[in-house]
Design a protein around this motif. Structure first.
Motif, PDB file in Angstrom:
ATOM      1  N   VAL A 123       0.884  -1.295  -0.025  1.00  0.00           N
ATOM      2  CA  VAL A 123      -0.127  -0.043  -0.049  1.00  0.00           C
ATOM      3  C   VAL A 123       0.738   1.226   0.194  1.00  0.00           C
ATOM      4  O   VAL A 123       1.712   1.222   0.787  1.00  0.00           O
ATOM      5  N   ASN A 154      -7.089   1.917   3.846  1.00  0.00           N
ATOM      6  CA  ASN A 154      -7.947   2.444   3.151  1.00  0.00           C
ATOM      7  C   ASN A 154      -8.368   4.084   3.651  1.00  0.00           C
ATOM      8  O   ASN A 154      -9.521   4.303   3.991  1.00  0.00           O
ATOM      9  N   TYR A 157      -8.166   5.173   9.493  1.00  0.00           N
ATOM     10  CA  TYR A 157      -9.052   4.131   9.987  1.00  0.00           C
ATOM     11  C   TYR A 157     -10.009   4.493  11.198  1.00  0.00           C
ATOM     12  O   TYR A 157      -9.523   4.937  12.163  1.00  0.00           O
ATOM     13  N   ASP A 163     -13.065  -2.419   7.281  1.00  0.00           N
ATOM     14  CA  ASP A 163     -11.671  -1.790   7.312  1.00  0.00           C
ATOM     15  C   ASP A 163     -10.691  -2.408   8.249  1.00  0.00           C
ATOM     16  O   ASP A 163      -9.694  -2.393   8.129  1.00  0.00           O
ATOM     17  N   ARG A 166      -9.353  -5.516   6.128  1.00  0.00           N
ATOM     18  CA  ARG A 166      -8.393  -4.762   5.318  1.00  0.00           C
ATOM     19  C   ARG A 166      -7.260  -4.422   5.856  1.00  0.00           C
ATOM     20  O   ARG A 166      -5.892  -4.683   5.330  1.00  0.00           O
ATOM     21  N   ASN A 167      -7.282  -3.628   7.081  1.00  0.00           N
ATOM     22  CA  ASN A 167      -5.980  -3.453   7.688  1.00  0.00           C
ATOM     23  C   ASN A 167      -5.112  -4.419   8.265  1.00  0.00           C
ATOM     24  O   ASN A 167      -3.975  -4.463   8.242  1.00  0.00           O
ATOM     25  N   TYR A 170      -3.442  -6.101   5.364  1.00  0.00           N
ATOM     26  CA  TYR A 170      -2.445  -5.171   4.895  1.00  0.00           C
ATOM     27  C   TYR A 170      -1.252  -5.323   6.065  1.00  0.00           C
ATOM     28  O   TYR A 170       0.023  -5.681   5.696  1.00  0.00           O
ATOM     29  N   ILE A 299      -3.312  -1.864  -5.867  1.00  0.00           N
ATOM     30  CA  ILE A 299      -4.781  -2.151  -5.621  1.00  0.00           C
ATOM     31  C   ILE A 299      -5.190  -3.412  -5.786  1.00  0.00           C
ATOM     32  O   ILE A 299      -5.810  -4.361  -5.208  1.00  0.00           O
ATOM     33  N   GLU A 303      -6.411  -6.344  -2.967  1.00  0.00           N
ATOM     34  CA  GLU A 303      -7.653  -7.161  -3.223  1.00  0.00           C
ATOM     35  C   GLU A 303      -7.086  -8.506  -3.050  1.00  0.00           C
ATOM     36  O   GLU A 303      -8.028  -9.271  -2.498  1.00  0.00           O
TER      37      GLU A 303
END
Length: 313
Positions: A123, A154, A157, A163, A166-167, A170, A299, A303
């Motif tokens: 990222v 994203n 946070y 999210d 997603r984190n 990450y 990106i 994903e």
């Protein structure tokens, strides 16, 4: 060198040195332009070779006056990739020089760098934000690796459900690029806010319990890959202009927060305990060259990585 020797002799309690906090190699400066041209000449030898690699005509290239690429994405672009590799070589040379000076007068002193999370391009806000301090290259000079991490997969946070996943995905991608390089890995700066409402932006009030839950997941999900964790902020700092307003283990007036109590529990749980690496799960390969040149590729990786992380959890 004498200054290093004197400083170490006067600091008997030091057992490690952090060379820099979140260093990043610069972009377009006069010294960088000069070094960039020398690097290209050493790599390619002739302007014909540069032109062929970059898809240019030979007349467009003259050693000594080749400009630095603009600060913009250029997907799988040979010119930008060369420049990112050049920036990595600048970082390597700097670290090697500092470590050699320290080790020449204090060979047993441990040396590390507090790497910003933009040192791993899974990222990035933009390709030019990549730090240039590539963990895989830096590991050869350092005694252990230190990476910083904040939940910015994203944007800022705010504890939304998707999210969080997603984190955490990450975070998983970052720590796996740092761990397993033959050196111990430490998350040397992490945390997030809780116990108040930030005074900037439109961010919701977040409870101490939400902060404690997130931060505990950071530690638990990386245990065995990382061997240590340092929370950013001992006390809350209401005067700060970032999340440090509420990242503390303690409130501004010294009251222990929910996260402070959880941190105590984690410390006691892991005391004198051997941490084992978690079972390996299938995850996509981070194509470094593509991700340091292309937002679209980052990106795409994020994903795929999120999908793999969810499947494993």
């Amino acid at each position: 060198l004498e200054a290093v020797r004197r400083a170490l002799s006067e600091s008997q309690g030091d057992f490690f040195i952090r060379l820099a906090n979140e260093p990043m190699v610069g972009w377009d400066t006069p010294p960088m332009r000069e070094k960039w041209n020398r690097w290209l000449e050493q790599k390619y030898r002739t302007t014909n070779a540069v032109a062929a690699a970059w898809g240019l005509t030979n007349g467009d290239v003259t050693f000594g006056s080749i400009p630095i690429p603009p600060q913009q994405d250029c997907a799988d672009c040979a010119r930008l990739l060369d420049f990112q590799n050049f920036r990595e070589s600048i970082a390597d040379e700097w670290t090697q020089r500092q470590v050699a000076a320290i080790k020449s007068v204090a060979p047993d002193t441990l040396v590390t760098i507090g790497l910003i999370q933009w040192s791993v391009p899974s990222v990035l806000p933009a390709s030019w934000v990549y730090s240039g301090f590539r963990p895989e290259r830096q590991a050869r000079y350092l005694d252990y690796l230190t990476i910083h991490f904040y939940p910015l997969a994203n944007g800022h946070y705010d504890y939304m459900d998707d999210d969080e996943a997603r984190n955490l995905a990450y975070l998983d991608s970052v720590i796996h690029q740092v761990a397993g390089l033959g050196k111990p890995a430490v998350i040397g700066e992490f945390g997030w806010y809780g116990g108040g409402k930030l005074t900037y932006g439109k961010h919701p009030f977040i409870t101490e319990e939400q902060q404690a839950q997130w931060c505990r997941k950071v530690v638990e999900s990386t245990a065995g890959l990382a061997c240590g964790w340092l929370n950013w902020g001992f006390y809350d700092q209401p005067e700060a202009n970032d999340v440090s307003q509420f990242t503390g283990l303690l409130t501004a007036d010294g009251k222990i927060k929910a996260w402070g109590r959880e941190f105590q529990k984690l410390a006691k749980h892991n005391e004198n305990r051997r941490l084992h690496s978690p079972r390996s799960a299938a995850r996509p390969v981070l194509d470094w060259n593509l991700c340091v040149t292309s937002a679209a590729e980052r990106i795409k990786f994020a994903e795929a990585n999120l999908k793999a992380w969810k499947a494993a959890h």
